[in-house]
Design a protein around this motif. Sequence first.
Motif, PDB file in Angstrom:
ATOM      1  N   LEU A   1      -8.870   2.591   3.721  1.00  0.00           N
ATOM      2  CA  LEU A   1      -9.035   1.131   3.908  1.00  0.00           C
ATOM      3  C   LEU A   1      -8.670   1.066   4.904  1.00  0.00           C
ATOM      4  O   LEU A   1      -8.418   1.273   5.437  1.00  0.00           O
ATOM      5  CB  LEU A   1      -7.846   0.473   2.922  1.00  0.00           C
TER       6      LEU A   1
ATOM      7  N   SER B   1      -6.512  -0.955   7.956  1.00  0.00           N
ATOM      8  CA  SER B   1      -5.217  -1.494   8.601  1.00  0.00           C
ATOM      9  C   SER B   1      -4.279  -2.393   8.498  1.00  0.00           C
ATOM     10  O   SER B   1      -5.308  -3.174   8.874  1.00  0.00           O
ATOM     11  CB  SER B   1      -4.403  -0.308   9.755  1.00  0.00           C
ATOM     12  N   GLU B   2      -3.218  -2.506   8.504  1.00  0.00           N
ATOM     13  CA  GLU B   2      -2.576  -4.168   8.473  1.00  0.00           C
ATOM     14  C   GLU B   2      -1.058  -3.406   9.021  1.00  0.00           C
ATOM     15  O   GLU B   2       0.033  -2.036   9.242  1.00  0.00           O
ATOM     16  CB  GLU B   2      -2.293  -4.680   7.502  1.00  0.00           C
ATOM     17  N   THR B   3      -0.778  -4.652   9.806  1.00  0.00           N
ATOM     18  CA  THR B   3       0.835  -4.290  10.808  1.00  0.00           C
ATOM     19  C   THR B   3       2.123  -4.764   9.763  1.00  0.00           C
ATOM     20  O   THR B   3       1.982  -5.947   9.089  1.00  0.00           O
ATOM     21  CB  THR B   3       0.409  -4.817  11.112  1.00  0.00           C
ATOM     22  N   VAL B   4       3.701  -4.217   9.382  1.00  0.00           N
ATOM     23  CA  VAL B   4       4.370  -4.674   8.303  1.00  0.00           C
ATOM     24  C   VAL B   4       5.579  -4.487   9.775  1.00  0.00           C
ATOM     25  O   VAL B   4       5.984  -3.776  10.592  1.00  0.00           O
ATOM     26  CB  VAL B   4       4.321  -3.910   7.394  1.00  0.00           C
TER      27      VAL B   4
ATOM     28  N   ARG C   1       5.083   3.265   2.450  1.00  0.00           N
ATOM     29  CA  ARG C   1       3.687   2.814   2.835  1.00  0.00           C
ATOM     30  C   ARG C   1       3.124   4.084   3.603  1.00  0.00           C
ATOM     31  O   ARG C   1       3.206   4.886   3.896  1.00  0.00           O
ATOM     32  CB  ARG C   1       3.357   1.514   3.742  1.00  0.00           C
TER      33      ARG C   1
ATOM     34  N   ALA D   1      -2.337   1.186   6.242  1.00  0.00           N
ATOM     35  CA  ALA D   1      -3.235   1.473   5.384  1.00  0.00           C
ATOM     36  C   ALA D   1      -2.863   0.133   4.063  1.00  0.00           C
ATOM     37  O   ALA D   1      -1.840  -0.039   3.894  1.00  0.00           O
ATOM     38  CB  ALA D   1      -3.245   2.694   4.371  1.00  0.00           C
ATOM     39  N   ARG D   2      -3.832  -0.421   4.260  1.00  0.00           N
ATOM     40  CA  ARG D   2      -3.267  -1.978   3.682  1.00  0.00           C
ATOM     41  C   ARG D   2      -3.474  -1.359   1.900  1.00  0.00           C
ATOM     42  O   ARG D   2      -3.944  -0.123   1.827  1.00  0.00           O
ATOM     43  CB  ARG D   2      -4.437  -2.890   3.678  1.00  0.00           C
ATOM     44  N   LYS D   3      -2.682  -1.501   1.221  1.00  0.00           N
ATOM     45  CA  LYS D   3      -1.893  -1.529  -0.276  1.00  0.00           C
ATOM     46  C   LYS D   3      -3.387  -1.921  -1.028  1.00  0.00           C
ATOM     47  O   LYS D   3      -4.739  -2.368  -1.325  1.00  0.00           O
ATOM     48  CB  LYS D   3      -0.927  -2.193  -0.856  1.00  0.00           C
TER      49      LYS D   3
ATOM     50  N   HIS E   1      -1.058  -1.765  -5.201  1.00  0.00           N
ATOM     51  CA  HIS E   1      -0.422  -3.149  -6.042  1.00  0.00           C
ATOM     52  C   HIS E   1      -1.460  -3.137  -7.110  1.00  0.00           C
ATOM     53  O   HIS E   1      -2.656  -2.866  -6.814  1.00  0.00           O
ATOM     54  CB  HIS E   1      -0.763  -4.065  -4.545  1.00  0.00           C
TER      55      HIS E   1
ATOM     56  N   ASP F   1      -9.614  -3.165  -5.709  1.00  0.00           N
ATOM     57  CA  ASP F   1     -10.772  -2.418  -4.961  1.00  0.00           C
ATOM     58  C   ASP F   1     -11.281  -1.557  -6.245  1.00  0.00           C
ATOM     59  O   ASP F   1     -12.334  -1.378  -5.580  1.00  0.00           O
ATOM     60  CB  ASP F   1      -9.814  -1.513  -4.361  1.00  0.00           C
TER      61      ASP F   1
END
Length: 390
Positions: free
Chosen positions: A18, A20-23, A31, A167-169, A211, A236
Amino acid sequence: MISVEDARALLFKLVSPLPSETVSLADSAGRCLAADVVATRDQPPFAASSMDGYAVKAAEVELHAMFKVVGEAAAGRRFQGTVGPGQAVRIFTGAPVPDGADFVVIQEDTDRRGDLLTIADEPGEKTNIRPAGVDFKSGTKMCAPKQLQPEDVALMAAMNIAEVPVARKPVVALISTGDELVMPGEIPGPDQIIASNTFGLKALLEKTGAHVRVLPIARDTQSSLETAFGLAEGADLVVTIGGASVGDYDLVSDVSSNLGMERAFYKIRMRPGKPLMAGRLGQSAMVGLPGNPVSAMVCGYLFLVPMIRRMLGIGEVLQPFRTAKLAADISQNGPREHYMRAVLDHEGIRACDDQDSSLLSVLAQANALLLRQPHDPARSAGDEVQYLPI
């Protein structure tokens, strides 16, 4: 029927890593790191004392040597001057070592009277100084992919990394099916049972990094299943539990096919968990699990967890099997791979006595799945066997 190995290969074709995103750093534990992160400073950024004591010149350190104390250095507040010959600076753990000093005499080895310091015990050869950058240096990388543990979060904090690429959950929709099911806390009718698989799978998949959305129970009607699949839109991975066999009330296959599901396979040569179905439903991967509680959970370990790991971009998708010695004899296996609930302890691994696929109490006692190959002969205590930790 296909083998477990072939089923896994087909399942992995249904999913891909998947985006990515930033946290924030505070939200990064658990994560999966999606890109390398780089330290922006040395740690420690200066030579620091590892003990409480006195900073002096190493060449002057010997038993009964005397020094004049000329200042103090504490964590966050360095001594601004330079240590000259015959001088010492009182220093505390973590404080920057003053210029001119290259040895810290621990306070237990000293005797101080006013500003006069005497080395009263043999100081030894250890300098008690942590060099600058001894932990890591600016430019040190933490490499992706990596599932971030609490220790990793602490390390990134020390690296001065405030935001983390992950990575996005994967979003998983869980659909329990069957007129016989009610949710925990509800009052079941005389012919009903509690939906347990959903919550075991939710815990397992969230522990892996997904999730999970638990959808309402789908009843044994076409319209109820269609509604459930509608609620799963956007996931997903859609996982149905029960209803994937060949009975009159097992409607998952027909309904999902009517909705456009492209089947990859149906039935695996294994026990427990033979009636497993998989394919694609729109933009989602779909897996139809058997309804027996143990079967569903075993399939979760063998198939769903690796799918989640693949979506997270984890390099080692499959957890490797381990070996242990049998603590008790086991009889000959049948024509299918058998994943036996087992207990591993200091004596070895022992298959649980009752392998009925409805017994959650036995699964809860187990900490391993003992693998038996098709037609594996009887094994004796002391033989080495393969197992998967759970």
